[in-house]
Every structure is written in C-alpha cells, then in structure tokens.
Design an enzyme around this catalytic site. Structure first.
Site, mmCIF file in Angstrom:
data_model
loop_
_atom_site.group_PDB
_atom_site.id
_atom_site.type_symbol
_atom_site.label_atom_id
_atom_site.label_comp_id
_atom_site.label_asym_id
_atom_site.label_seq_id
_atom_site.Cartn_x
_atom_site.Cartn_y
_atom_site.Cartn_z
ATOM 1 N N ARG A 147 48.582 67.835 43.068
ATOM 2 C CA ARG A 147 47.745 68.201 44.219
ATOM 3 C C ARG A 147 47.896 69.681 44.511
ATOM 4 O O ARG A 147 48.982 70.247 44.423
ATOM 5 C CB ARG A 147 48.139 67.398 45.453
ATOM 6 C CG ARG A 147 47.916 65.903 45.338
ATOM 7 C CD ARG A 147 48.230 65.221 46.663
ATOM 8 N NE ARG A 147 48.251 63.771 46.538
ATOM 9 C CZ ARG A 147 49.291 62.996 46.840
ATOM 10 N NH1 ARG A 147 50.410 63.543 47.306
ATOM 11 N NH2 ARG A 147 49.224 61.697 46.698
ATOM 12 N N GLU B 66 63.365 54.486 51.675
ATOM 13 C CA GLU B 66 62.279 53.954 52.485
ATOM 14 C C GLU B 66 62.340 52.430 52.586
ATOM 15 O O GLU B 66 62.014 51.856 53.631
ATOM 16 C CB GLU B 66 60.933 54.390 51.890
ATOM 17 C CG GLU B 66 60.706 55.899 51.977
ATOM 18 C CD GLU B 66 59.564 56.374 51.107
ATOM 19 O OE1 GLU B 66 58.431 56.453 51.604
ATOM 20 O OE2 GLU B 66 59.811 56.653 49.917
ATOM 21 N N ARG C 297 55.191 47.833 53.398
ATOM 22 C CA ARG C 297 54.803 49.230 53.530
ATOM 23 C C ARG C 297 53.290 49.293 53.684
ATOM 24 O O ARG C 297 52.545 48.732 52.880
ATOM 25 C CB ARG C 297 55.206 50.030 52.291
ATOM 26 C CG ARG C 297 54.824 51.502 52.417
ATOM 27 C CD ARG C 297 54.706 52.194 51.082
ATOM 28 N NE ARG C 297 54.331 53.596 51.246
ATOM 29 C CZ ARG C 297 53.750 54.320 50.311
ATOM 30 N NH1 ARG C 297 53.465 53.799 49.142
ATOM 31 N NH2 ARG C 297 53.432 55.585 50.541
ATOM 32 N N ASN D 164 56.023 46.555 48.603
ATOM 33 C CA ASN D 164 55.223 47.775 48.518
ATOM 34 C C ASN D 164 54.132 47.513 47.492
ATOM 35 O O ASN D 164 54.393 47.550 46.287
ATOM 36 C CB ASN D 164 56.093 48.967 48.122
ATOM 37 C CG ASN D 164 55.311 50.273 48.060
ATOM 38 O OD1 ASN D 164 54.092 50.298 48.247
ATOM 39 N ND2 ASN D 164 55.998 51.357 47.783
ATOM 40 N N HIS E 146 54.388 60.219 54.122
ATOM 41 C CA HIS E 146 55.829 60.167 53.831
ATOM 42 C C HIS E 146 56.654 59.971 55.103
ATOM 43 O O HIS E 146 57.851 60.264 55.127
ATOM 44 C CB HIS E 146 56.327 61.440 53.130
ATOM 45 C CG HIS E 146 55.731 61.695 51.787
ATOM 46 N ND1 HIS E 146 55.537 62.976 51.296
ATOM 47 C CD2 HIS E 146 55.279 60.857 50.820
ATOM 48 C CE1 HIS E 146 55.000 62.909 50.092
ATOM 49 N NE2 HIS E 146 54.828 61.624 49.777
#
Length: 400
Positions: free
Chosen positions: A240, A384, A90, A7, A179
């Site tokens: 955010r 993940e 990823r 990643n 996601h």
C-alpha cells in the site's frame, strides 16, 4: 473457561482455543482455500500437529471440520465442544455504531452488514464466520471484537476530513483507523510493564508489518491514528502506498487508467513493492540493499522516514509520552529498521542500545534503549487473539 477465537477471511478460517484460567493456547490452526475442492486444514494441539487436505465447500463445512478435530479422541484437546463457553470473533469494521466489543445479536449483525460498505473485503467474510460458528454452537455466547473500536475515541479534529460536511453525514466519510485490537493489546501490556494504570499511560504505538499503522495514545485512549477511512492512508506499507496527494489517482485516471486499476495499484502494487520493484518483504529488501540495490535502499529509507515523521507529529499533539512501542512482524523482528528509526529520535531523548536490539527478537519483549534514555522504546509482541479471548471472557462472565 474455554474460549474459541475465530478470524474468518473470504477463503479461510483461522482459529485458536484458549483456556482462560492460564490464558494458554490449547490448539490453533487454519482452514485455507475454503470453497475449493481441495481445502487445506492445519491443526496444532498440545501434542499433535496435523496438515491435511479436506473437503470444505463453504465456511459452515470448514467450521464443522475444525470443531470435530478439537474434540477428536485421538488428536483433540476437548472431550466435547460443549466445553467451549464463549466464541470470540474478529470483525474489522464497526463504524460509529460499534465502539466496543459486544455480545452478538440481531442488532450487531445488522451493524456488521451496514458497515460492510466500508470494509467490503472483510466484514462479509467475518459475518460468514459468525454465522457458521453460531450454527454449530447456537447455545454458546458469541462476541464481536471490532478492529475499529479502540480508535473510536479519536476526536472530530483528528478523525474528520476537510471535505463538505454532507460527505460525512450522508456517506460516513471520515477516518476510522485499523489494527485497533493490536494497538489496544500493546497499550495495556505497556501500561503493565511500565507500572502505570491504563488510564494514565501515554504512548506512540507502531504496528509495523505488511500493513502498518501508528496510534497516539493519551491516558489510555487513542487520540490520533495514521490509517484513514481505509487502510490505504498513512505509512508506507508492503504493497500500500500510504499518504499520497489525493489528486494523483485522478491524474492517473486522466492518463488512461480506470479507477479500479488505480485502486488495485495503490493497494496491491505500491508501497515497498512498488518503490523497489523487487519485493514487499522487508527481509528481502534489506538483503537487496546490502547488495547495492538503490531501489531497495530508497524503499527502506522512505519507510523509515514516514514513521519518524509521524512520531514527530504525535510528539507535537501528546501532552506527555511514556514510551514508544514497536509491534508487528517488522516491529518485533527487523533489527536494522528499528535501529534506523531510533537513531533519528535522539532529539526526543532516545538513546539507542544495539546490544538490547540484537537480543530482543523472536517473540521477546523488552527495551532497545539504554538505561539513561529519557524516552524508552519497547518491543512488545502483539497478541490480538488473546485480546479477543479476554474480551469474550469478560462479556460472557458479565452476562451481556
């Protein structure tokens, strides 16, 4: 089979090495501050933990350091890096071009480059990690696992915006979501736990962390999702804003801010941090709330309200729901937030169980609803990296 999962960020490489026979993590770690004169290397093997400064002028150098340590005779877990049979990467954005995990070739690299315009902070460093790993292991199959892929099944009525059609056809303006690998993992895990096949499971999955998103899952497929063309849309997040009237940024530009300044605020200074003026960390805000800070209380209330609102919307569009799933740092560990959400879902048949909520933390999975609850609420820790490793094993074994 041993699978190496990468990643890669703009200044870091996170990694895990799996033995897929047992799906055990043999080693994991990260190289931080890549490109500086004082990079930090972290390694955790079966018997050894290491944290040390290293020279990593670029991602290629960082990758070489990682692989050397994996096969180091003193602390490594491999006799040789030749034991690695597949590398999974990823990749944040595949756009409409990559709707499933796939073996990396020139065409896939072109797709990653093309969609960099939609994920300029993520796809370029993802590609740097791919190039560094392929240079170090050119004979090993490399697989790209796209965050957007699971969400590519959203129908046009869910993923299109009500803007001129040429914005979509010429510029790719639509909802892609993010996601997706996490939502896919917990969907499959929930199906297994509920004794259902993946193609019959119906869920509302909630990935709640510093970044937050929700997905409506029908028969194992995503049919709606809270994030949009960018990760800014949807739920209130750590920094955010989530959903905002599109005219607000234009209004603030009219008040003297630049477009770049507004973009920075909406992504990095809004959300829980902006509302509270205190922190983007839910744990800190809960402490501030308990000490009487009204701004922290409002931030938490808005965070919960938005999630409940989306759950209600997804109830309206899903023909059936087998469970609600919480995952991510907040979803897996924040007892007060989970309680607040569940207590507002009684009309949907949710019967909250405080004792179960108290014990289902720290990586544990289970329900936080009572036995008589019409609708169970599950806590399922996401993984993940394991999802990427499984895809890599499947694609390498199949030979495509």
């Amino acid at each position: 089979m041993k699978v190496f999962v990468v990643n890669c960020g703009s200044s870091s490489i996170k990694y895990q090495l799996f033995s897929m026979t047992t799906e055990k993590v043999l080693a994991k770690g990260v190289v931080e501050r890549v490109g500086t004169g004082d990079a930090l290397f972290k390694f955790e093997g079966e018997k050894t933990k290491l944290k040390t400064s290293v020279k990593a002028k670029d991602h290629t150098a960082a990758m070489q350091i990682i692989l050397a340590k994996l096969a180091d005779p003193d602390i490594g877990v491999l006799n040789s890096i030749d034991e690695i049979e597949g590398v999974g990467h990823r990749v944040v954005h595949g756009g409409e071009d990559a709707t499933a995990s796939c073996r990396i070739d020139e065409k896939i690299i072109e797709i990653i480059c093309k969609n960099a315009q939609l994920a300029p902070l993520h796809n370029p460093p993802n590609l740097m990690g791919i190039e560094a790993a392929m240079a170090a292991m050119p004979a090993v199959p490399h697989v790209a696992v796209f965050d957007t892929a699971f969400l590519s099944t959203m129908p046009p009525k869910a993923h299109r915006y009500a803007v001129p059609a040429e914005w979509y056809t010429k510029h790719g303006v639509r909802r892609y979501g993010f996601h997706g690998t996490s939502h896919r993992y917990v969907t499959r895990r929930a199906a297994s736990l509920l004794g259902k096949s993946v193609d019959t499971i119906n869920l509302i999955t909630c990935h709640l962390g510093n970044g937050c998103s929700m997905t409506a899952v029908h028969n194992g497929l995503a049919i709606d999702h809270s994030m949009g063309m960018t990760p800014l849309e949807g739920l209130v997040m750590g920094t955010r804003s989530g959903d905002v009237d599109p005219a607000v940024p234009l209004y603030m530009v009219g008040r003297g801010m630049t477009a770049k300044e507004v973009d920075t605020v909406m992504n990095k200074k809004a959300g829980l941090l902006g509302l509270s003026g205190l922190s983007n960390d839910m744990r800190d805000l809960l402490g501030h709330r308990d000490r009487g800070e009204k701004s922290a209380e409002l931030a938490i209330d808005m965070f919960v309200y938005r999630i409940v609102k989306y759950i209600g919307a997804y109830f309206a569009i899903l023909p059936a729901i087998d469970a609600i799933v919480f995952t991510g740092g907040i979803g897996e560990n924040s007892l007060p937030v989970r309680q607040m959400i569940c207590q507002q879902l009684q009309r949907f048949g949710v019967i909250y169980d405080d004792a179960r909520n108290q014990t289902t933390v720290g990586g544990k999975r289970g329900t936080i609803t009572a036995n008589g609850s019409k609708l169970p609420v599950w806590i399922i820790p996401t993984n993940e990296e394991l999802m990427i490793a499984r895809d890599t094993q499947r694609i390498v074994t199949a030979g495509h």
